[in-house]
Scaffold this active site. Structure first.
Site, mmCIF file in Angstrom:
data_model
loop_
_atom_site.group_PDB
_atom_site.id
_atom_site.type_symbol
_atom_site.label_atom_id
_atom_site.label_comp_id
_atom_site.label_asym_id
_atom_site.label_seq_id
_atom_site.Cartn_x
_atom_site.Cartn_y
_atom_site.Cartn_z
ATOM 1 N N CYS A 89 0.829 -1.209 0.000
ATOM 2 C CA CYS A 89 0.000 0.000 0.000
ATOM 3 C C CYS A 89 0.868 1.266 0.000
ATOM 4 O O CYS A 89 1.848 1.349 0.743
ATOM 5 C CB CYS A 89 -0.921 -0.013 1.222
ATOM 6 S SG CYS A 89 -2.037 1.398 1.269
ATOM 7 N N CYS A 129 0.403 4.885 6.965
ATOM 8 C CA CYS A 129 -0.223 4.681 8.278
ATOM 9 C C CYS A 129 0.776 3.959 9.191
ATOM 10 O O CYS A 129 1.155 2.813 8.890
ATOM 11 C CB CYS A 129 -1.511 3.872 8.127
ATOM 12 S SG CYS A 129 -2.566 4.478 6.788
ATOM 13 N N CYS A 166 0.432 0.262 10.297
ATOM 14 C CA CYS A 166 -0.015 -0.770 9.372
ATOM 15 C C CYS A 166 1.100 -1.592 8.723
ATOM 16 O O CYS A 166 1.985 -1.056 8.062
ATOM 17 C CB CYS A 166 -0.867 -0.142 8.278
ATOM 18 S SG CYS A 166 -1.610 -1.401 7.216
ATOM 19 N N CYS A 183 -16.304 -9.409 5.838
ATOM 20 C CA CYS A 183 -15.684 -8.117 5.524
ATOM 21 C C CYS A 183 -14.412 -8.324 4.711
ATOM 22 O O CYS A 183 -13.502 -9.034 5.132
ATOM 23 C CB CYS A 183 -15.376 -7.391 6.832
ATOM 24 S SG CYS A 183 -14.588 -5.804 6.554
ATOM 25 N N CYS A 203 -19.418 -6.574 3.863
ATOM 26 C CA CYS A 203 -18.769 -5.307 4.200
ATOM 27 C C CYS A 203 -17.474 -5.231 3.407
ATOM 28 O O CYS A 203 -16.850 -6.259 3.117
ATOM 29 C CB CYS A 203 -18.483 -5.290 5.705
ATOM 30 S SG CYS A 203 -17.547 -3.854 6.245
ATOM 31 N N CYS A 236 -19.424 1.727 9.039
ATOM 32 C CA CYS A 236 -18.617 1.071 10.059
ATOM 33 C C CYS A 236 -17.388 1.949 10.244
ATOM 34 O O CYS A 236 -16.581 2.081 9.320
ATOM 35 C CB CYS A 236 -18.236 -0.330 9.578
ATOM 36 S SG CYS A 236 -17.045 -1.150 10.661
ATOM 37 N N ARG A 266 -17.628 -3.057 18.233
ATOM 38 C CA ARG A 266 -16.889 -4.283 17.917
ATOM 39 C C ARG A 266 -15.539 -4.345 18.631
ATOM 40 O O ARG A 266 -14.711 -3.454 18.476
ATOM 41 C CB ARG A 266 -16.689 -4.397 16.395
ATOM 42 C CG ARG A 266 -16.082 -5.717 15.953
ATOM 43 C CD ARG A 266 -16.216 -5.934 14.444
ATOM 44 N NE ARG A 266 -17.610 -5.840 14.051
ATOM 45 C CZ ARG A 266 -18.073 -4.979 13.141
ATOM 46 N NH1 ARG A 266 -17.262 -4.186 12.510
ATOM 47 N NH2 ARG A 266 -19.362 -4.943 12.866
HETATM 48 N N1 SAM Z 1 -6.729 0.378 3.235
HETATM 49 C C1 SAM Z 1 -7.994 0.567 3.802
HETATM 50 C C2 SAM Z 1 -8.033 1.689 4.829
HETATM 51 O O1 SAM Z 1 -7.006 2.067 5.333
HETATM 52 O O2 SAM Z 1 -9.129 2.155 5.092
HETATM 53 C C3 SAM Z 1 -8.575 -0.677 4.422
HETATM 54 C C4 SAM Z 1 -7.724 -1.639 5.187
HETATM 55 S S1 SAM Z 1 -7.013 -1.012 6.706
HETATM 56 C C5 SAM Z 1 -5.869 -2.258 7.091
HETATM 57 C C6 SAM Z 1 -8.345 -1.142 7.867
HETATM 58 C C7 SAM Z 1 -8.107 -0.722 9.277
HETATM 59 O O3 SAM Z 1 -7.341 -1.710 9.960
HETATM 60 C C8 SAM Z 1 -7.335 0.551 9.564
HETATM 61 O O4 SAM Z 1 -8.107 1.703 9.419
HETATM 62 C C9 SAM Z 1 -6.936 0.358 11.021
HETATM 63 O O5 SAM Z 1 -7.912 0.899 11.854
HETATM 64 C C10 SAM Z 1 -6.882 -1.163 11.173
HETATM 65 N N2 SAM Z 1 -5.512 -1.620 11.434
HETATM 66 C C11 SAM Z 1 -4.511 -1.759 10.535
HETATM 67 N N3 SAM Z 1 -3.386 -2.177 11.125
HETATM 68 C C12 SAM Z 1 -3.656 -2.318 12.439
HETATM 69 C C13 SAM Z 1 -2.885 -2.717 13.566
HETATM 70 N N4 SAM Z 1 -1.607 -3.038 13.461
HETATM 71 N N5 SAM Z 1 -3.497 -2.768 14.776
HETATM 72 C C14 SAM Z 1 -4.802 -2.425 14.877
HETATM 73 N N6 SAM Z 1 -5.579 -2.040 13.857
HETATM 74 C C15 SAM Z 1 -5.013 -1.966 12.650
HETATM 75 C C1 DTB Z 2 -11.138 -2.784 11.837
HETATM 76 O O1 DTB Z 2 -11.476 -1.808 12.500
HETATM 77 N N1 DTB Z 2 -10.224 -3.667 12.208
HETATM 78 C C2 DTB Z 2 -10.016 -4.660 11.194
HETATM 79 C C3 DTB Z 2 -11.064 -4.272 10.123
HETATM 80 N N2 DTB Z 2 -11.648 -3.092 10.655
HETATM 81 C C4 DTB Z 2 -10.667 -4.091 8.715
HETATM 82 C C5 DTB Z 2 -8.613 -4.743 10.745
HETATM 83 C C6 DTB Z 2 -7.644 -5.035 11.867
HETATM 84 C C7 DTB Z 2 -6.318 -5.247 11.263
HETATM 85 C C8 DTB Z 2 -5.282 -5.625 12.275
HETATM 86 C C9 DTB Z 2 -3.947 -5.794 11.662
HETATM 87 C C10 DTB Z 2 -3.839 -6.860 10.630
HETATM 88 O O2 DTB Z 2 -4.302 -7.991 10.842
HETATM 89 O O3 DTB Z 2 -3.249 -6.578 9.564
HETATM 90 FE FE1 SF4 Z 3 -2.846 1.178 3.386
HETATM 91 FE FE2 SF4 Z 3 -2.711 0.013 5.757
HETATM 92 FE FE3 SF4 Z 3 -3.125 2.626 5.605
HETATM 93 FE FE4 SF4 Z 3 -5.078 0.924 4.818
HETATM 94 S S1 SF4 Z 3 -4.270 1.171 6.894
HETATM 95 S S2 SF4 Z 3 -4.378 2.779 3.754
HETATM 96 S S3 SF4 Z 3 -3.809 -0.741 3.997
HETATM 97 S S4 SF4 Z 3 -1.268 1.544 4.930
#
Ligand code: SAM
Ligand code: DTB
Ligand code: SF4
Length: 334
Positions: A54, A58, A61, A98, A130, A190, A262
């Site tokens: 990506c 973030c 992430c 989802c 979702c 959501c 959730r």
């Molecule tokens: N790329 C899209 C976005 O950012 O909206 C969708 C996927 S993103 C991985 C969805 C959500 O996962 C993020 O907004 C964040 O709240 C959660 N998330 C990602 N990495 C995480 C982590 N290490 N611990 C907890 N939540 C995480």
């Molecule tokens: C949300 O709030 N948490 C989920 C879902 N919506 C998409 C994602 C959590 C991701 C945790 C880190 C991972 O597994 O990559």
């Molecule tokens: Fe990309 Fe992860 Fe950020 Fe979603 S949360 S926009 S997958 S870097």
């Protein structure tokens, strides 16, 4: 039955959030019982349909291309593979599926056409579908709605003040704009956040105030505990304590009595007693299945055991919403 309020002030939210924790827990449990069946828990399954690579930054992430994590990059999965996974999830009692994609935003290309086919197929199985695909335009939201999408996930993640410390490649206002497109298309919203990213209590309070003063409360509010992943800038963050999760969940429950709150990322590290406290505080939904998007989650058998122990039962699909045409047809047949 509490009246839904969309005019919570920061002072009010702060007063609730800072109550002595057992008092807060008791009050949230009471609000939960007045508005929902506390024995029901919505079971959702997550699937990463496009993983890693990506362009966003973030800090939490593992899927951001710029960090060196163990996540294996994978192009968009095929429709058939996703259908098989959704069907297994359905058989295991999940009523919401989802799909997450590591995209900055949706583009009108062949990949989006494939996602549309996935949405149609899973909707026809009678599950709430979702997606979380990053930023979307109004017309993309409408196309997803027309395909049978039930909910769109797009988290605020933290307060507008702290946002710039966590993400620099987009603005808080971009997130709000996507949520408006989602709402205007008639999809359910959501949206929630993550705690444990170095934010202050004030940031958590401000995020909860932003969510609870939207013209309509998000139907689902995911509360994630940061999963610190090696290679990301937040890898060394200490884990959040159960009391912080309880405070967030309980405050969200009091502010948004009818939303699905959730208990999301972070369950893997939580013993059943801690999860039970979160259900007591008003959590009404979980992600099930051994993986979230890229990190581990308790497996199905462990969760079944927890549900038995705590006397919880999975919630049926489309409880508060209109059944889809397909489900209506099934109901009429019986
Ligand atoms: N790329 C899209 C976005 O950012 O909206 C969708 C996927 S993103 C991985 C969805 C959500 O996962 C993020 O907004 C964040 O709240 C959660 N998330 C990602 N990495 C995480 C982590 N290490 N611990 C907890 N939540 C995480
Ligand atoms: C949300 O709030 N948490 C989920 C879902 N919506 C998409 C994602 C959590 C991701 C945790 C880190 C991972 O597994 O990559
Ligand atoms: Fe990309 Fe992860 Fe950020 Fe979603 S949360 S926009 S997958 S870097």
């Amino acid at each position: 039955m509490s009246k839904l309020r969309n005019d919570w002030t920061l002072d009010e939210v702060s007063e609730i959030y800072n109550r002595p924790v057992l008092e807060l827990l008791y009050q949230a449990a009471t609000v939960h019982r007045e508005n929902n069946d506390p024995s029901e828990v919505q079971v959702c399954t997550l699937l990463s349909i496009k993983t890693g690579g990506c362009p966003e930054d973030c800090s939490y992430c593992p899927q951001a291309a710029r960090y060196h994590t163990d996540v294996e990059v994978h192009r968009l999965l095929d429709v058939d593979e996703v259908m098989t996974k959704a069907s297994i999830a359905n058989q295991n009692g999940s009523t919401r599926f989802c799909m997450g994609a590591a995209w900055r935003n949706v583009r009108d290309n062949r990949d989006f056409d494939k996602v549309i086919d996935m949405v149609k197929g899973i909707n026809e199985m009678g599950m709430e579908v979702c997606c979380t695909l990053g930023m979307i335009t109004g017309s993309q939201a409408q196309r997803l709605k027309d395909a049978g999408l039930y909910a769109y996930n797009h988290n605020l993640d933290t307060s507008s003040d702290y946002y710039g410390e966590i993400i620099t490649t987009r603005e808080y206002s971009d997130r709000i704009e996507t949520l408006e497109h989602v709402r205007n298309a008639g999809l359910t919203v959501c949206s929630g956040g993550i705690i444990g990213m170095g934010e202050k209590d004030e940031d958590r309070i401000a995020m909860l105030q932003t969510l609870s003063t939207m013209p309509k409360h998000p139907e689902s509010v995911p509360v994630n505990a940061l999963v610190p992943v090696p290679g990301t800038p937040l890898a060394e963050q200490p884990r959040v304590s159960v009391w912080e999760m309880v405070r967030m969940i309980a405050t969200a429950r009091i502010l948004m009595p009818k939303s699905q709150v959730r208990l999301s990322a972070g369950r893997q590290e939580m013993p059943i007693v801690e999860q039970a406290m979160c259900f007591m505080a008003g959590a009404s939904s979980i992600f099930a299945g051994e993986k979230l998007l890229t990190t581990p989650n308790p497996d199905i058998d462990q969760d079944k055991m927890m549900f038995d122990l705590l006397g919880l039962k999975p919630r049926v699909a489309f409880k508060n919403g209109q059944p889809t045409q397909q489900v209506k047809a099934e109901v009429q047949k019986t």
